[in-house]
Design an enzyme around this catalytic site. Structure first.
Site, short mmCIF file in Angstrom:
data_model
loop_
_atom_site.label_atom_id
_atom_site.label_comp_id
_atom_site.label_asym_id
_atom_site.label_seq_id
_atom_site.Cartn_x
_atom_site.Cartn_y
_atom_site.Cartn_z
N ASN A 89 1.00 -1.19 0.09
CA ASN A 89 0.07 -0.15 -0.08
C ASN A 89 0.90 1.15 0.05
OD1 ASN A 89 -2.31 -1.73 -0.10
ND2 ASN A 89 -2.90 -1.39 2.42
N ARG A 418 -11.48 -5.10 -13.48
CA ARG A 418 -10.05 -5.85 -13.02
C ARG A 418 -10.73 -7.30 -13.08
NH1 ARG A 418 -6.53 -2.18 -10.89
NH2 ARG A 418 -7.22 -0.39 -9.84
N HIS A 478 -16.04 2.33 -14.39
CA HIS A 478 -15.99 1.76 -13.11
C HIS A 478 -17.13 0.88 -12.68
CE1 HIS A 478 -14.85 1.53 -8.45
NE2 HIS A 478 -13.80 1.12 -9.23
N TYR A 511 -12.30 -10.02 -0.71
CA TYR A 511 -12.89 -8.69 -0.33
C TYR A 511 -14.38 -8.89 -0.03
CZ TYR A 511 -9.39 -6.46 -3.12
OH TYR A 511 -7.96 -5.81 -3.54
N HIS A 635 -15.39 -3.88 1.01
CA HIS A 635 -15.25 -3.45 -0.23
C HIS A 635 -16.73 -2.95 -0.63
CE1 HIS A 635 -14.59 -3.23 -4.92
NE2 HIS A 635 -13.40 -2.57 -4.25
#
Length: 745
Positions: A89, A418, A478, A511, A635
């Site tokens: 990160n 993704r 997105h 997630y 998430h």
């Protein structure tokens, strides 16, 4: 854990059913057009409030993640994993967020968001975080691994047999790939790639031509593993590893025959790596991005890491080469890339190390689905929610697989943000093309650090005949959507999947996200209209259910918040609970602050960066902010609004950030089924508000403090199970008990 079913509670005493034709929108005043931000007047009249700094909030989030590595009750390998996550990160933070502050500091900027002061504050915070990491690595984690017979041994600790093995390995695997570069006018400082391992060496004596060139650089190829396990014959019954940097260090002298090796140090430079492509000025975005990827590894330097023992003269030399100030130098007591220690986690795969990991968790097959049952038959009876990773992403793959194999399915449309380099989902789309279905894929080429994988997928799909589009110029796509069109008798019927997360089976197991499967004709019609818009750039029709960025998502959120503020002023009971990954959009922050000042009770569950200061007396007394950091990465985005008996709940792909609202294609859509809506309230909101184990509450001083016990215990629905174990653990138990006897992933 079964008790959890009895303690989960609704935010309203009795859930209010919403008519299927519409979603309740609380009364709101007239608003300006989309071109004019709807909160301009409201923001200007808001009380003075200093927002929290976004970049400091990102570093604070990583401090919360690091807390998991510091907890002695967490299994040892998992503690190391959290340490590596923080390092990864931090790499991304420097690659994406550091350059503006560094540039401002170099220019002496004193005003604005990026200044000399902001650079110095961030550098101080980052140095503190890095120092904490290495202290934990050296003083706690490595000694604990040693107690289990696991060690990374240095050259000084190796016995003669081990040194011989290391020497043989170096000669066989490493030396053939190394080329040291002695610096002189004809050999300038070499290009050093982003985050690569390198050595700087000071040499004595003269070179083969009788010249004194005292500095040499040795680049270590990325193809070499950073950790190598020593064979049993030299390990003495232990599990021993040797670091590649230690192997190279032990053989530096042999790389410079005839020269005296003096001071040396490993080093690593981090570079600005956010691709910047002017989409208005390129003819082929895919080609431009591929060309940009070639230069990403050599962007502006923003951070320099060296060994703690690095001589001051060598460190100063490197800083000058990379044009960096002293604050950008990080002296570390250990490997310069802790993130690469994930290799150790992968190498500790023997059964005896199982106790050093979390107990395996197998997600249940979605509880509202039956293995083997037709998705099309099931969705005609009602919508389905899949709460990942407690329920398996296999349910989504099964939906797509049925669509691919069903001869009555004529078209499949999907967005790709993704998916990973190895994707079963992409294989299914390829099979759909082979079977003659119309396949349209909207591929987001600009998904940060996934650009190359997405370009490769786009080229593969195009090569076999799929229709591939890249969204809208200037906007990232997105939104996560999958739409299936099926012939049923004399009509066409649509079936859709919407998600808060990506179509990536690997991250779907790590997630927390919500998948929503539906045959709702209005919702799927909105999805169809959006796919047509993305492919053709045509004007969007009026959407029935979906809020869409950059058109009306931001405005509708502000209006919903403002309407609740007006209702609170009228004396109505009002409530907002919003779960997201980040809250940094100033207009939304101001709207929430004003609503809270008018009496709206607001709880914000924000995993990462949040710029809204909570619990500030006289300003944000009615607003609580908490962050939950657990075994899984939080998430899911869930937004709940209530005024009196009326409530509405939206799922979304968008965080409350300006980029999501203004520079991306994002969706928020309502959950209108009362039972499903209540399930989301219970599992995604209530459970997290009562988490007494993994939650952090934001104080009026801008500091997060880990809670110890249920800080909402005085409210209805307090749960000893959630308080003692945390929301995620409680949900794991809930789904494990419900999923017994069902398919698992």
């Amino acid at each position: 854990m079964k008790a959890l079913d009895t303690v989960m509670f609704p935010l309203t005493a009795a859930p209010t059913a919403l008519a299927p034709e519409f979603v309740t929108m609380l009364p709101a005043p007239a608003h300006p057009t989309a071109e004019t931000p709807p909160t301009a007047d409201a923001v200007s009249s808001a009380p003075t409030l200093t927002l929290l700094d976004r970049d400091h909030a990102i570093l604070a989030f990583n401090q919360r993640v690091l807390d998991w590595a510091q907890r002695p009750e967490v299994p040892l390998i998992e503690r190391l994993r959290y340490l590596c996550i923080v390092s990864a990160n931090l790499d991304e933070f420097f690659e994406v967020r550091a350059a503006p502050h560094l540039i401002a500091a170099s220019l002496g900027e004193a005003k604005g968001n990026e200044t000399v002061a902001s650079f110095e504050r961030l550098a101080e915070s980052a140095h503190t975080l890095v120092a904490t990491q290495y202290a934990l690595y050296n003083d706690a984690l490595m000694p604990a691994f040693s107690e289990h017979g696991v060690r990374i041994i240095s050259h000084g600790e190796r016995n003669p047999a081990q040194r011989k093995w290391v020497h043989d390995y170096f000669e066989r695997e490493v030396r053939p790939l190394l080329i040291p570069v002695g610096l002189d006018p004809s050999h300038p400082f070499p290009q050093v790639a982003n985050k690569s391992l390198n050595f700087i060496v000071r040499l004595g004596g003269k070179d083969a031509f009788g010249r004194e060139n005292p500095i040499a650089i040795l680049k270590v190829p990325r193809v070499l593993p950073r950790l190598i396990r020593m064979p049993a014959k030299v390990s003495g019954g232990k599990t021993l590893f040797v670091a590649l940097s230690s192997i190279v260090r032990a053989h530096l002298s042999s790389m410079f025959p005839g020269r005296e090796v003096g001071d040396f140090s490993q080093f690593r430079v981090t570079r600005h790596s956010d691709l910047a492509v002017d989409e208005e000025d390129v003819k082929n975005l895919r080609t431009a991005l591929r060309q940009g990827l070639e230069h990403r590894h050599y962007g502006q330097a923003v951070r320099l890491e060296v060994s703690a023992s690095c001589a001051e003269s060598l460190a100063s030399f490197l800083l000058a080469q990379f044009n960096l100030p002293p604050q950008s130098l990080y002296r570390v007591h250990g490997p310069v890339n802790l993130a690469r220690l994930t290799q150790l986690i992968d190498l500790l795969d023997a059964p005896q190390f199982g106790v050093l990991r979390f107990a395996p968790y197998k997600a249940s097959f979605p509880i509202t689905l039956s293995p083997g049952q037709s998705f099309f038959d099931r969705l005609q009876r009602g919508d389905v929610l899949i709460h990942q990773p407690f329920e398996s992403f296999d349910g989504v793959l099964a939906f797509l697989r049925e669509a691919v194999l069903d001869p009555q399915v004529l078209a499949i449309k999907q967005t790709i943000y993704r998916t990973g380099a190895d994707s079963a989902l992409m294989d299914l789309l390829r099979e759909a093309v082979r079977r003659g279905k119309e396949v349209t894929v909207v591929v987001e080429l600009k998904a940060r650090f996934d650009e190359e994988a997405n370009i490769n997928w786009a080229e593969m799909l195009e090569s076999i005949g799929a229709q591939v589009v890249y969204g809208v110029v200037g906007l990232k796509t997105h939104a996560k959507m999958l739409l299936v069109t099926r012939r049923e008798g004399k009509q066409m019927r649509r079936y859709g999947h919407l998600s808060t997360g990506n179509y990536n089976p690997r991250t779907a197991a790590l997630y927390t996200d919500i998948s929503h499967l539906t045959a709702d004709p209005l919702l799927t019609a909105d999805m169809e209209a959006l796919f047509v818009h993305l492919a053709s750039q045509s004007r969007l029709p009026k959407l029935h259910r979906v809020w869409l960025a950059p058109f009306d998502l931001h405005r509708n959120l502000v209006l919903q918040i403002d309407a609740l503020g007006a209702a609170a002023e009228r004396g109505e009971t009002t409530r907002i609970v919003a779960k997201m990954n980040a809250l940094t959009d100033e207009a939304l922050v101001r709207a929430l602050v004003q609503a809270g000042q008018k009496g709206v009770k607001i709880d914000l569950i924000v995993r990462g960066a949040c710029t809204l200061p909570a619990q500030v007396p006289g300003l944000t007394d009615n607003i609580r902010v908490r962050s939950v950091i657990g075994r899984f990465l939080e998430h899911s985005r869930v937004f709940y609004f209530r005024s009196g008996p009326d409530e509405s709940l939206y799922l979304s792909s968008a965080d409350w950030m300006n980029r999501n609202m203004m520079r991306r294609i994002e969706l928020a859509w309502p959950v209108t089924d009362p039972g499903l809506r209540q399930r989301l309230i219970d599992e995604c909101l209530v459970a997290y508000l009562h988490d007494g184990q993994d939650a952090w509450d934001l104080g009026a001083d801008g500091v997060y403090r880990r809670v110890h016990g249920d800080t909402h215990a005085g409210e209805e629905g307090a749960s000893r199970s959630i308080e003692a174990h945390g929301a995620q653990t409680a949900l794991m138990g809930r789904y494990a008990s419900r999923g017994l006897g069902r398919g698992t992933n």
